[in-house]
Design a protein around this motif. Sequence first.
Motif, PDB file in Angstrom:
ATOM      1  N   ASN A 154       0.953  -1.278  -0.069  1.00 31.39           N
ATOM      2  CA  ASN A 154       0.099  -0.103  -0.060  1.00 31.39           C
ATOM      3  C   ASN A 154       0.780   1.434  -0.089  1.00 31.39           C
ATOM      4  O   ASN A 154       0.541   2.239   0.601  1.00 31.39           O
ATOM      5  N   ILE A 155       2.017   0.902  -0.689  1.00 27.16           N
ATOM      6  CA  ILE A 155       2.883   2.259  -0.632  1.00 27.16           C
ATOM      7  C   ILE A 155       2.385   3.554  -1.000  1.00 27.16           C
ATOM      8  O   ILE A 155       2.921   4.670  -0.511  1.00 27.16           O
ATOM      9  N   GLY A 156       1.445   3.596  -1.900  1.00 24.93           N
ATOM     10  CA  GLY A 156       0.870   4.821  -2.205  1.00 24.93           C
ATOM     11  C   GLY A 156       0.165   5.664  -1.100  1.00 24.93           C
ATOM     12  O   GLY A 156      -0.439   6.971  -1.336  1.00 24.93           O
ATOM     13  N   GLU A 157      -0.254   4.963  -0.145  1.00 24.73           N
ATOM     14  CA  GLU A 157      -0.771   5.613   1.133  1.00 24.73           C
ATOM     15  C   GLU A 157       0.070   5.942   2.234  1.00 24.73           C
ATOM     16  O   GLU A 157      -0.488   6.552   3.090  1.00 24.73           O
ATOM     17  N   VAL A 158       1.284   5.857   2.004  1.00 20.75           N
ATOM     18  CA  VAL A 158       2.251   6.560   3.136  1.00 20.75           C
ATOM     19  C   VAL A 158       1.910   8.027   3.548  1.00 20.75           C
ATOM     20  O   VAL A 158       1.999   8.172   4.766  1.00 20.75           O
ATOM     21  N   GLY A 159       1.964   8.894   2.414  1.00 21.55           N
ATOM     22  CA  GLY A 159       1.900  10.278   2.874  1.00 21.55           C
ATOM     23  C   GLY A 159       0.418  10.473   3.648  1.00 21.55           C
ATOM     24  O   GLY A 159       0.434  11.156   4.442  1.00 21.55           O
ATOM     25  N   SER A 160      -0.743   9.888   2.920  1.00 23.70           N
ATOM     26  CA  SER A 160      -1.782  10.324   3.582  1.00 23.70           C
ATOM     27  C   SER A 160      -2.186   9.557   4.975  1.00 23.70           C
ATOM     28  O   SER A 160      -2.506  10.273   6.065  1.00 23.70           O
ATOM     29  N   VAL A 161      -1.651   8.573   5.211  1.00 23.23           N
ATOM     30  CA  VAL A 161      -1.643   7.870   6.575  1.00 23.23           C
ATOM     31  C   VAL A 161      -0.586   8.831   7.482  1.00 23.23           C
ATOM     32  O   VAL A 161      -1.325   8.749   8.777  1.00 23.23           O
ATOM     33  N   PHE A 162       0.511   9.116   7.084  1.00 22.82           N
ATOM     34  CA  PHE A 162       1.182   9.714   8.338  1.00 22.82           C
ATOM     35  C   PHE A 162       0.367  11.115   8.329  1.00 22.82           C
ATOM     36  O   PHE A 162       0.585  11.696   9.561  1.00 22.82           O
ATOM     37  N   ALA A 163      -0.112  11.832   7.235  1.00 24.38           N
ATOM     38  CA  ALA A 163      -0.739  13.109   7.424  1.00 24.38           C
ATOM     39  C   ALA A 163      -1.963  13.006   8.353  1.00 24.38           C
ATOM     40  O   ALA A 163      -2.436  13.885   9.294  1.00 24.38           O
ATOM     41  N   LEU A 164      -2.806  11.779   8.200  1.00 21.20           N
ATOM     42  CA  LEU A 164      -3.836  11.566   8.949  1.00 21.20           C
ATOM     43  C   LEU A 164      -3.462  11.344  10.652  1.00 21.20           C
ATOM     44  O   LEU A 164      -4.182  11.913  11.145  1.00 21.20           O
ATOM     45  N   ILE A 165      -2.336  10.708  10.833  1.00 26.53           N
ATOM     46  CA  ILE A 165      -1.825  10.586  12.106  1.00 26.53           C
ATOM     47  C   ILE A 165      -1.557  11.908  12.895  1.00 26.53           C
ATOM     48  O   ILE A 165      -2.145  12.269  13.936  1.00 26.53           O
ATOM     49  N   PHE A 166      -0.794  12.556  11.973  1.00 28.52           N
ATOM     50  CA  PHE A 166      -0.370  13.963  12.837  1.00 28.52           C
ATOM     51  C   PHE A 166      -1.390  15.068  12.824  1.00 28.52           C
ATOM     52  O   PHE A 166      -1.544  15.731  13.837  1.00 28.52           O
ATOM     53  N   LYS A 167      -2.318  15.110  11.729  1.00 31.07           N
ATOM     54  CA  LYS A 167      -3.470  16.140  11.960  1.00 31.07           C
ATOM     55  C   LYS A 167      -4.508  15.690  12.864  1.00 31.07           C
ATOM     56  O   LYS A 167      -4.995  16.379  13.739  1.00 31.07           O
ATOM     57  N   SER A 168      -4.763  14.407  12.997  1.00 29.73           N
ATOM     58  CA  SER A 168      -5.578  14.030  14.076  1.00 29.73           C
ATOM     59  C   SER A 168      -5.262  14.170  15.531  1.00 29.73           C
ATOM     60  O   SER A 168      -6.030  14.479  16.293  1.00 29.73           O
ATOM     61  N   ALA A 169      -3.844  14.138  15.508  1.00 26.01           N
ATOM     62  CA  ALA A 169      -3.256  14.389  16.867  1.00 26.01           C
ATOM     63  C   ALA A 169      -3.541  15.774  17.576  1.00 26.01           C
ATOM     64  O   ALA A 169      -3.674  15.910  18.540  1.00 26.01           O
ATOM     65  N   PHE A 170      -3.900  16.843  16.627  1.00 30.00           N
ATOM     66  CA  PHE A 170      -3.863  18.249  17.075  1.00 30.00           C
ATOM     67  C   PHE A 170      -5.304  18.689  16.431  1.00 30.00           C
ATOM     68  O   PHE A 170      -5.256  19.935  16.711  1.00 30.00           O
ATOM     69  N   GLY A 171      -5.947  17.799  16.216  1.00 31.61           N
ATOM     70  CA  GLY A 171      -7.561  18.154  15.861  1.00 31.61           C
ATOM     71  C   GLY A 171      -7.736  19.000  14.417  1.00 31.61           C
ATOM     72  O   GLY A 171      -8.636  19.830  14.038  1.00 31.61           O
ATOM     73  N   ALA A 172      -6.639  18.848  13.664  1.00 34.22           N
ATOM     74  CA  ALA A 172      -6.540  19.491  12.334  1.00 34.22           C
ATOM     75  C   ALA A 172      -7.369  18.596  10.990  1.00 34.22           C
ATOM     76  O   ALA A 172      -7.326  19.109  10.074  1.00 34.22           O
ATOM     77  N   GLU A 173      -7.797  17.417  11.496  1.00 31.30           N
ATOM     78  CA  GLU A 173      -8.376  16.498  10.610  1.00 31.30           C
ATOM     79  C   GLU A 173      -9.808  16.811  11.055  1.00 31.30           C
ATOM     80  O   GLU A 173     -10.191  16.386  11.948  1.00 31.30           O
ATOM     81  N   SER A 174     -10.815  17.217  10.080  1.00 30.53           N
ATOM     82  CA  SER A 174     -12.132  17.445  10.385  1.00 30.53           C
ATOM     83  C   SER A 174     -12.740  16.289  11.088  1.00 30.53           C
ATOM     84  O   SER A 174     -13.752  16.445  12.034  1.00 30.53           O
TER      85      SER A 174
END
Length: 483
Positions: free
Chosen positions: A224-244
Amino acid sequence: MEAFVNDLNGILWSTPVIYICLAVGLLFSILTRFLQVRHIKDMIMLMFQGKSSEAGVSSFQALSIALSGRVGTGNIAGTATAIAMGGPGAVFWMWAMAFIGAATAYVESTLAQIYKVKIDGQYRGGPAFYIEKGMGVKWFAVLFAITAVLALAILMPGIQSNSIALGMENAFKIPTWITGLVIIALLGLIIFGGVRRIANVAQLVVPFMALGYILVALIIMVMNIGEVGSVFALIFKSAFGAESMFGGLVGSAIAWGVKRGIYSNEAGQGTGPHAAAAAEVSHPAKQGLVQAFSVYVDTLLVCSATAFMILFTGMFNTVGPDGATMIVNHLPGVEAGPGYTQAAVETAFPGFGAGFVAISLFFFAFTTLMAYYYMSETNVAYLFKNSKWPMFILKFVILISAFYGAVKTAGLAWALGDVGLGLMVWLNVIAILILMKPAIIALKDYEKQKKQGLDPVFNSTKLGIKNADYWADGYQEEKEKVS
């Protein structure tokens, strides 16, 4: 019963307590000048130094025993639960807890080495020992020892055996009571063989199980190599409430990430120091650094492997802030825990997921049961010294607890485990905050001798550390004569 246990957990794991755990780790990180970054090379090199003796085990064996306790069902079920209750952002806070928790692990494990003793020809140490010798408060030491035996021999084994039994039932349709009997038969063979047998089993099984698990996670990530960027973005954004989608879960992400992080890597819990004290080393800081690295192995490698398998495949559910509404419901009807990881592996390897996770859980959780026994034994040794009967009774108590856990409900098992963990964290964190000075002195002494090109050797008398009898002048002189 379950309502009472949950109410008690609400007190032990209230929001202030969670933030205190974070603050303590940050304080130790600052005081040690972030040794978890500065001494990574030393951590790795020291793992393979130090040989076992008649009284103690090697640094690697002590690390393996500690990792047996750290790498358990929390790495699979606990990580999945953190994502279910706190969203993907909880993973970031588990990482944060591991990073600062490495400094906490150094402090408590170094203290265990400084104040270790010989009982019945074997090194023993841990919070009860450093509380009595370092603080001079016998009743507090006894209280921790009793709490540790209660938690490690009665309350917490159920989590491990329950996870094994449910995994085997889901994957192979094996009744939980049969799995329970197999668990206690194998565990009995090992714990009746003593500390050395526990160390030998741990150093063989732990590296094998961790590497195999991480390898499968890497394969799924590559697929699932194409998901690397989106998964890490999801983790970091969600940690600080930036993911809606997960914006309302910041508090839950921190709470569950820290709680499951502590449960998994055990930094500050007071369990790791028991194994650290058993190591045969020339300087307490050496084993303190090795134990700090074990936190990285547990959370940054093994817990991350679980998180990535789940998030890269999207096989998870997440509950909303109200505790009832589902924000994410990719696995309808699947309870938070090993089922997420099983579904994740199934997407990559159809027909393989359930069995793989069940076997992984068996190794992870079974080695944790071994570690729980060793830690319980150390506290019984503190309470009863050389008496054989309490040790004999302890073996049967932990076997009964493990079997009972295999056949009882998962919810109650986790709730009881959280109570045991919370009690130990409270007592140990108070102790290491009061006693941190000798651990800081040991680190400075280690660094000073390293700069001089020496293999660091500890002398508690010269450093002004009282009641560290094992490392005092008399012992050092005797050791020099023998060598």
